[in-house]
Write a protein that holds these residues in place. Structure first.
Motif, PDB file in Angstrom:
ATOM      1  N   LYS A  30     -32.221   0.178  37.028  1.00 22.16           N
ATOM      2  CA  LYS A  30     -30.786   0.122  36.743  1.00 22.16           C
ATOM      3  C   LYS A  30     -29.939   0.262  38.001  1.00 22.16           C
ATOM      4  O   LYS A  30     -28.761  -0.085  37.998  1.00 22.16           O
ATOM      5  CB  LYS A  30     -30.393   1.214  35.748  1.00 22.16           C
ATOM      6  N   VAL A  71     -29.168 -11.688  29.920  1.00 19.08           N
ATOM      7  CA  VAL A  71     -29.338 -10.308  30.396  1.00 19.08           C
ATOM      8  C   VAL A  71     -28.273  -9.371  29.839  1.00 19.08           C
ATOM      9  O   VAL A  71     -28.302  -8.176  30.118  1.00 19.08           O
ATOM     10  CB  VAL A  71     -29.340 -10.239  31.943  1.00 19.08           C
ATOM     11  N   HIS A 110     -29.468  -6.175  28.058  1.00 24.68           N
ATOM     12  CA  HIS A 110     -30.024  -5.214  29.006  1.00 24.68           C
ATOM     13  C   HIS A 110     -28.901  -4.484  29.747  1.00 24.68           C
ATOM     14  O   HIS A 110     -28.935  -3.263  29.907  1.00 24.68           O
ATOM     15  CB  HIS A 110     -30.931  -5.945  30.004  1.00 24.68           C
ATOM     16  N   HIS A 157     -34.935  -3.929  35.404  1.00 23.90           N
ATOM     17  CA  HIS A 157     -35.598  -2.717  34.907  1.00 23.90           C
ATOM     18  C   HIS A 157     -35.228  -1.517  35.781  1.00 23.90           C
ATOM     19  O   HIS A 157     -35.299  -0.373  35.320  1.00 23.90           O
ATOM     20  CB  HIS A 157     -37.117  -2.909  34.870  1.00 23.90           C
ATOM     21  N   GLN A 188     -27.164  -2.002  27.505  1.00 24.64           N
ATOM     22  CA  GLN A 188     -27.985  -0.804  27.311  1.00 24.64           C
ATOM     23  C   GLN A 188     -27.885   0.123  28.511  1.00 24.64           C
ATOM     24  O   GLN A 188     -27.770   1.351  28.359  1.00 24.64           O
ATOM     25  CB  GLN A 188     -29.447  -1.206  27.069  1.00 24.64           C
ATOM     26  N   ILE A 189     -27.927  -0.449  29.706  1.00 23.07           N
ATOM     27  CA  ILE A 189     -27.786   0.370  30.915  1.00 23.07           C
ATOM     28  C   ILE A 189     -26.443   1.093  30.912  1.00 23.07           C
ATOM     29  O   ILE A 189     -26.359   2.292  31.189  1.00 23.07           O
ATOM     30  CB  ILE A 189     -27.920  -0.501  32.179  1.00 23.07           C
ATOM     31  N   GLN A 244     -34.441 -10.614  34.656  1.00 21.41           N
ATOM     32  CA  GLN A 244     -34.862  -9.753  33.556  1.00 21.41           C
ATOM     33  C   GLN A 244     -35.790  -8.661  34.060  1.00 21.41           C
ATOM     34  O   GLN A 244     -35.703  -7.501  33.639  1.00 21.41           O
ATOM     35  CB  GLN A 244     -35.577 -10.586  32.470  1.00 21.41           C
ATOM     36  N   HIS A 245     -36.682  -9.030  34.976  1.00 23.42           N
ATOM     37  CA  HIS A 245     -37.610  -8.052  35.551  1.00 23.42           C
ATOM     38  C   HIS A 245     -36.896  -7.126  36.536  1.00 23.42           C
ATOM     39  O   HIS A 245     -37.079  -5.903  36.506  1.00 23.42           O
ATOM     40  CB  HIS A 245     -38.762  -8.782  36.244  1.00 23.42           C
TER      41      HIS A 245
END
Length: 351
Positions: free
Chosen positions: A203, A222, A225, A201, A228-229, A197-198
């Motif tokens: 991409k 994930v 995330h 960030h 979204q990327i 998850q970290h």
């Protein structure tokens, strides 16, 4: 490349044998520069074919240290000779002075060769090399050695404490490699997914993206995330094209993230994944290898890609511009494209 070079196998072997019988058994170390160079080139080519007749030359290099750096990568091509090669590579790795930025023999090459040989006897040496590199701040070599250690999977579980301690370092490449290695050693998603998850960030941390894909469905946390990327990148690419700056499109982010989405969630992601893969591939042919590999895993879901797959097979070359083209990669892309065609056509015939 092996299949293309196969017709040269016996000629290469005869050439190497002649050097060793006519000139000297350790022709690899011949004082005559031209003979030494010719012999070494032939030995390396023979090793690329996985032919054990290259072994005497490689052993001479590793035992004498003469041009040993040239023999290390080739050694990894002979896993059938691991019993002889592994102890020699371990010795060279143990002798590395990690305080030097550029050792005579690359620790990265040594660790890669040991990973290719697959002998778990190398695990303690790789673990020690990681510790030494970290202690001296050689992050440039720590991450590749971690990746080599990861290739042993659960057989390297004795290194787990060392590796886990590196999931807290500041160097992002080493942190990512350590996270991936923890996964390969114990396969416990609850230990790894929170770290991902970290890491995601960034991409463009493609190692982290690819790790999420390897974990598969247990990495479902994930997915938002990654989606979204992907959406952000598609929107950015569309703006670039409107502005006439399509050359700035980030095709690599598209292909890696789309592949991970498929590997985690499968058919549910196909409506987003296929267009993203095709857009990346169309925009940058260098992504073809990754795009078609994912499409090949998708089976019938890759049907919308058939036109682009057929078009690629009709081209004289695939997988990059003329300066970055690689025949082995081209052949790999061709095989994947034919597999996609075969599987999707078979699926349509039975549906």
């Amino acid at each position: 490349m092996v299949e293309l070079a196969e017709p040269a196998r016996e000629a290469l072997a005869a050439y190497v044998t002649t050097h060793r019988t006519t000139h000297r058994p350790d022709a690899w170390a011949s004082p005559h520069a031209e003979l030494r160079r010719a012999h070494q080139q032939a030995v390396l080519a023979l090793a690329e074919l996985g032919d054990e007749r290259a072994l005497p030359g490689l052993l001479t290099a590793l035992d004498t240290g003469i041009d040993a750096w040239r023999a290390v990568n080739a050694a990894g091509r002979l896993p059938q000779a691991a019993a002889e090669l592994t102890p020699r590579l371990i010795r060279l790795l143990a002798d590395i002075d990690h305080s030097r930025e550029w050792p005579d023999v690359s620790p990265t090459s040594l660790s890669s060769a040991l990973a290719a040989l697959g002998d778990p006897a190398a695990v303690p040496a790789l673990t020690d090399a990681i510790k030494a590199a970290v202690q001296r701040g050689q992050w440039r070599t720590a991450a590749p050695i971690l990746k080599s250690l990861a290739s042993f999977g659960p057989r390297a579980v004795t290194a787990l404490d060392t590796v886990r301690s590196l999931t807290e370092v500041e160097d992002q490449e080493t942190l990512t490699a350590a996270t991936g290695t923890v996964w390969e050693l114990e396969r416990r998603p609850e230990q790894v997914v929170p770290l991902l998850q970290h890491l995601l960030h960034d991409k463009r941390n493609f190692d982290a993206v690819n790790l999420a894909g390897r974990i598969g469905s247990p990495a479902a946390a994930v997915l938002p995330h990654l989606r979204q990327i992907l959406n952000d990148q598609l929107e950015q690419n569309a703006r670039n094209e409107q502005d006439g700056s399509a050359g700035l499109n980030d095709s690599w982010t598209l292909v890696h993230v789309a592949s991970a989405l498929w590997d985690i969630s499968g058919d549910d992601e196909a409506p987003a994944v296929v267009p993203a893969l095709l857009a990346a591939w169309k925009d940058n042919d260098s992504t073809a290898r990754h795009a078609v590999a994912c499409l090949n895993r998708m089976g019938p879901a890759a049907h919308p890609a058939l036109t682009q797959v057929q078009s690629a097979l009709a081209q004289p070359r695939r997988g990059g511009n003329p300066w970055g083209w690689n025949i082995a990669v081209d052949l790999e892309i061709q095989r994947a494209c034919r597999s996609i065609l075969t599987r999707t056509q078979a699926s349509r015939a039975t549906s």
